[in-house]
Scaffold this motif. Structure first.
Motif, PDB file in Angstrom:
ATOM      1  N   THR A   1      -6.364  -3.310   3.344  1.00 19.05           N
ATOM      2  CA  THR A   1      -5.857  -1.813   2.871  1.00 19.05           C
ATOM      3  C   THR A   1      -6.828  -0.712   3.618  1.00 19.05           C
ATOM      4  O   THR A   1      -6.298   0.332   3.918  1.00 19.05           O
ATOM      5  CB  THR A   1      -5.891  -1.828   1.315  1.00 19.05           C
TER       6      THR A   1
ATOM      7  N   GLU B   1      -0.870  11.659  -4.909  1.00 20.66           N
ATOM      8  CA  GLU B   1      -1.899  10.699  -5.416  1.00 20.66           C
ATOM      9  C   GLU B   1      -2.618  10.262  -4.107  1.00 20.66           C
ATOM     10  O   GLU B   1      -3.753   9.509  -4.101  1.00 20.66           O
ATOM     11  CB  GLU B   1      -1.221   9.401  -6.021  1.00 20.66           C
TER      12      GLU B   1
ATOM     13  N   PHE C   1      -2.980   4.528  -2.641  1.00 17.96           N
ATOM     14  CA  PHE C   1      -3.084   3.537  -3.948  1.00 17.96           C
ATOM     15  C   PHE C   1      -2.674   2.137  -3.743  1.00 17.96           C
ATOM     16  O   PHE C   1      -1.546   2.055  -3.060  1.00 17.96           O
ATOM     17  CB  PHE C   1      -2.730   4.395  -5.344  1.00 17.96           C
ATOM     18  N   TYR C   2      -3.105   1.008  -4.393  1.00 18.80           N
ATOM     19  CA  TYR C   2      -2.405  -0.163  -4.206  1.00 18.80           C
ATOM     20  C   TYR C   2      -3.156  -1.071  -5.452  1.00 18.80           C
ATOM     21  O   TYR C   2      -4.203  -0.543  -6.180  1.00 18.80           O
ATOM     22  CB  TYR C   2      -2.987  -0.850  -2.822  1.00 18.80           C
ATOM     23  N   ASP C   3      -2.519  -2.159  -5.629  1.00 16.98           N
ATOM     24  CA  ASP C   3      -2.914  -3.220  -6.581  1.00 16.98           C
ATOM     25  C   ASP C   3      -3.840  -4.051  -6.034  1.00 16.98           C
ATOM     26  O   ASP C   3      -3.333  -4.839  -5.120  1.00 16.98           O
ATOM     27  CB  ASP C   3      -1.893  -3.727  -7.232  1.00 16.98           C
TER      28      ASP C   3
ATOM     29  N   LEU D   1       0.820  -1.316   0.106  1.00 12.60           N
ATOM     30  CA  LEU D   1      -0.038  -0.131   0.022  1.00 12.60           C
ATOM     31  C   LEU D   1       0.844   1.226   0.199  1.00 12.60           C
ATOM     32  O   LEU D   1       1.921   1.360   0.821  1.00 12.60           O
ATOM     33  CB  LEU D   1      -0.951   0.095   1.079  1.00 12.60           C
ATOM     34  N   GLN D   2       0.843   2.142  -1.009  1.00 16.98           N
ATOM     35  CA  GLN D   2       1.452   3.385  -1.211  1.00 16.98           C
ATOM     36  C   GLN D   2       0.649   4.488  -0.856  1.00 16.98           C
ATOM     37  O   GLN D   2      -0.420   4.539  -1.313  1.00 16.98           O
ATOM     38  CB  GLN D   2       2.264   3.374  -2.482  1.00 16.98           C
ATOM     39  N   TRP D   3       1.440   5.632  -0.428  1.00 17.17           N
ATOM     40  CA  TRP D   3       0.903   7.054  -0.129  1.00 17.17           C
ATOM     41  C   TRP D   3       1.871   7.997  -0.748  1.00 17.17           C
ATOM     42  O   TRP D   3       3.255   7.938  -0.450  1.00 17.17           O
ATOM     43  CB  TRP D   3       0.553   7.175   1.295  1.00 17.17           C
TER      44      TRP D   3
ATOM     45  N   GLN E   1      -5.592   2.211   5.888  1.00 17.13           N
ATOM     46  CA  GLN E   1      -5.838   3.635   5.646  1.00 17.13           C
ATOM     47  C   GLN E   1      -6.682   4.158   6.650  1.00 17.13           C
ATOM     48  O   GLN E   1      -6.044   5.637   7.456  1.00 17.13           O
ATOM     49  CB  GLN E   1      -6.585   3.747   4.424  1.00 17.13           C
TER      50      GLN E   1
ATOM     51  N   SER F   1     -13.333   3.257   1.811  1.00 25.37           N
ATOM     52  CA  SER F   1     -13.835   3.148   0.394  1.00 25.37           C
ATOM     53  C   SER F   1     -14.879   2.201   0.540  1.00 25.37           C
ATOM     54  O   SER F   1     -15.137   1.412   1.444  1.00 25.37           O
ATOM     55  CB  SER F   1     -12.698   2.948  -0.474  1.00 25.37           C
TER      56      SER F   1
END
Length: 552
Positions: free
Chosen positions: A116, A95, A98-100, A89-91, A120, A209
């Motif tokens: 995720t 942006e 975001f993650y895949d 998980l990136q921040w 978050q 989300s």
């Protein structure tokens, strides 16, 4: 690996990429490029040493730069194994998160979404200022498989150099079961069990989300009011319980090949391993070699290749006077080849290893002794909690694995401990039979613990300890941004020894009258709702106010 070494490594890798092109360039151009790369390399190393020295003098930890942290993550993922379902998980300030979400298995893909969301929401709740637009990016590595499915685990446990530099990995947050021995994967962080994630999220506020279908919206517990027919409550009084150990469950493998031959055990006649880990061996075929059924059972019990669940079922078949264990739900997990499925069904019926149908909670609760035999991940996740709430006491299967809440439980206080191979099971049974008060005391303590744990405060504080604080290793290495638990959730605390405590319980929504600055150890939650939890355990949504009531 230090950040200095990582910078040098990164520079060297960049230099190697450029130097590899020299054959396609003119001699003069190659010389100029080599000179530029050499100067850049030296500059990077010197700059890193200067920064590192300044940090040391300032008493600050030597923290990876964003580029170094990303390189460490890439190395971690590569060495862990792309077959092993590891995610990030990136921040970034530009942006956000975001993650895949992709995973080869739909159930794991949903777990990735759930994990995720929890990550978050936890960061937004306890590190809000870390997400300011002037902050540096970060990247979190996590897994959601039942256990760490990397072969580096077995290599590390046996000191084998297979290219796994586990001590240099980035922190890996697991939302499932984790090894009790932390030395094998030292950067693995046993985070909030994913079965708790949805209720923890709800307790913090709205999900981050669209979560899709909810899998763990409720944690199963036993309740006389909800699970038992009116008029039969007397059957569940301790002295009226059936004095046997009871177990029903699926024919799972025990752990996986990543744990090596010491711990991995295949299921009786089929596998859920998938991909290249499928086994065609059917252990129940061994029983056909004997004319005497009891002799066959004893022979298979002498094998060190059967799962603890299989062992319990065979023990029960040999002597059902003190234990009743059978497989159930066997048709849900089937081997990919139909003849194995058919063979499993036939042999299970022939040797009476399978229950005709699963037992309800009301049926299980009539027994004095429950047992939570570990499965694929070495534990039963929240199955342990479910059995802790039943009228009898729990024989807890202490395996090489643990879940996030296990460290809060104490042997002989909340459960009766049983070894992984069940070699002491009969001895433990005799122990509690000889001392009924022990089981009564353990049962009462277990229920009280569950009542406190499955409250808004209990779940939130568990997540704070198991996820929020450890996340600081990645998102807050200098320790500047983490908010205190009681400051974020001031409404959950009241002053201890206050004369107005009773009145306070009736005006808990008036946060201003509570002590916001009291440390956790100097405050106590409202126990008014503990009684309510006995009527309805868990976190209950208040749809009118769009928040979750504190049923603690």
């Amino acid at each position: 690996m230090s950040s200095d070494a990582l910078d040098a490594s990164a520079a060297a890798e960049g230099a190697a990429l450029l130097m590899g092109k020299h054959e396609k360039t003119r001699p003069g151009a190659w010389f100029r490029r080599t000179w530029v790369v050499t100067v850049a390399f030296a500059t990077a190393v010197v700059a890193t040493l200067v920064v590192s020295t300044a940090r040391t003098r300032a008493g600050r930890p030597d923290v990876d730069s964003p580029a170094q942290a990303h390189l460490r993550v890439l190395k971690t993922v590569a060495e862990y194994g792309d077959y092993a379902d590891i995610h990030t998980l990136q921040w970034t300030p530009q942006e956000g998160f975001f993650y895949d979400p992709y995973d080869h298995a739909p159930d794991l893909a949903q777990k990735v979404v759930t994990a995720t969301e929890l990550l978050q929401k936890t960061i937004q709740t306890y590190y809000p200022n870390r997400l300011a637009t002037n902050q540096r990016p970060f990247e979190i590595v996590f897994i959601v498989t039942d256990f760490p499915q990397t072969f580096c685990l077995d290599e590390a446990r046996h000191g084998v150099d297979g290219g796994c530099n586990v001590k240099e990995w980035a922190p890996i947050f697991t939302f499932s079961s984790a090894p009790r021995d932390k030395s094998a994967l030292p950067t693995l962080v046993g985070s909030t069990l994913i079965s708790f994630a949805e209720q923890v999220e709800a307790a913090m506020g709205s999900p981050t989300s669209n979560p899709g279908p909810r899998t763990w919206a409720h944690i199963d517990t036993f309740s006389l009011e909800e699970d038992v027919n009116p008029g039969s409550a007397s059957e569940y009084e301790f002295d009226n319980l059936i004095p046997k150990i009871i177990w029903r469950g699926s024919d799972y493998p025990f752990l996986g090949p990543a744990f090596g031959a010491e711990h991995h055990r295949e299921s009786t006649c089929h596998s859920i391993l998938g991909r290249n880990w499928i086994s065609d061996h059917c252990q129940l075929q061994e029983l056909l070699k004997y004319e005497d059924t009891e002799e066959a059972f004893r022979a298979l019990l002498g094998s060190n290749e059967i799962t603890p669940r299989t062992r319990a079922v065979l023990i029960s078949r040999l002597d059902g006077s003190w234990i009743d264990a059978r497989f159930s739900n066997i048709y849900w997990l089937t081997h990919p080849y139909r003849f194995i499925q058919s063979q499993r069904a036939q042999l299970g019926r022939r040797f009476n290893l399978d229950a005709q149908q699963p037992m309800s909670a009301a049926e299980l609760a009539k027994y004095k002794y429950q047992i939570d035999l570990g499965g694929w991940g070495g534990t039963t996740w929240t199955g342990t909690i479910h059995k802790m709430t039943m009228p009898g006491c729990l024989f807890h299967h202490e395996t090489t694995m643990k879940d996030s809440y296990f460290e809060d439980l104490v042997a002989y206080e909340h459960y009766i401990p049983v070894k992984e191979d069940l070699s002491d099971l009969r001895e433990r049974f005799g122990e509690v039979e000889a001392d009924p008060e022990l089981c009564k005391r353990v049962s009462a303590n277990a229920k009280a613990w569950v009542d406190r744990f499955l409250t808004r405060r209990g779940l939130l504080f568990h997540n704070y300890q198991k996820l929020a604080v450890p996340l600081g290793k990645v998102v807050d290495p200098y320790g500047k941004f983490l908010r205190p638990f009681n400051a974020v959730h001031a409404e959950l605390f009241v002053p201890r020894n206050s004369r107005a405590v009773d009145e306070h319980h009736h005006r808990r929504s008036r946060v201003g009258e509570q002590n916001d600055d009291a440390p956790i150890e100097d405050a106590t939650p409202s126990f008014e709702a503990f009684d309510a939890v006995k009527r309805y355990r868990g976190v209950k949504q208040d749809t009118e106010e769009d928040e979750y009531s504190v049923e603690n």
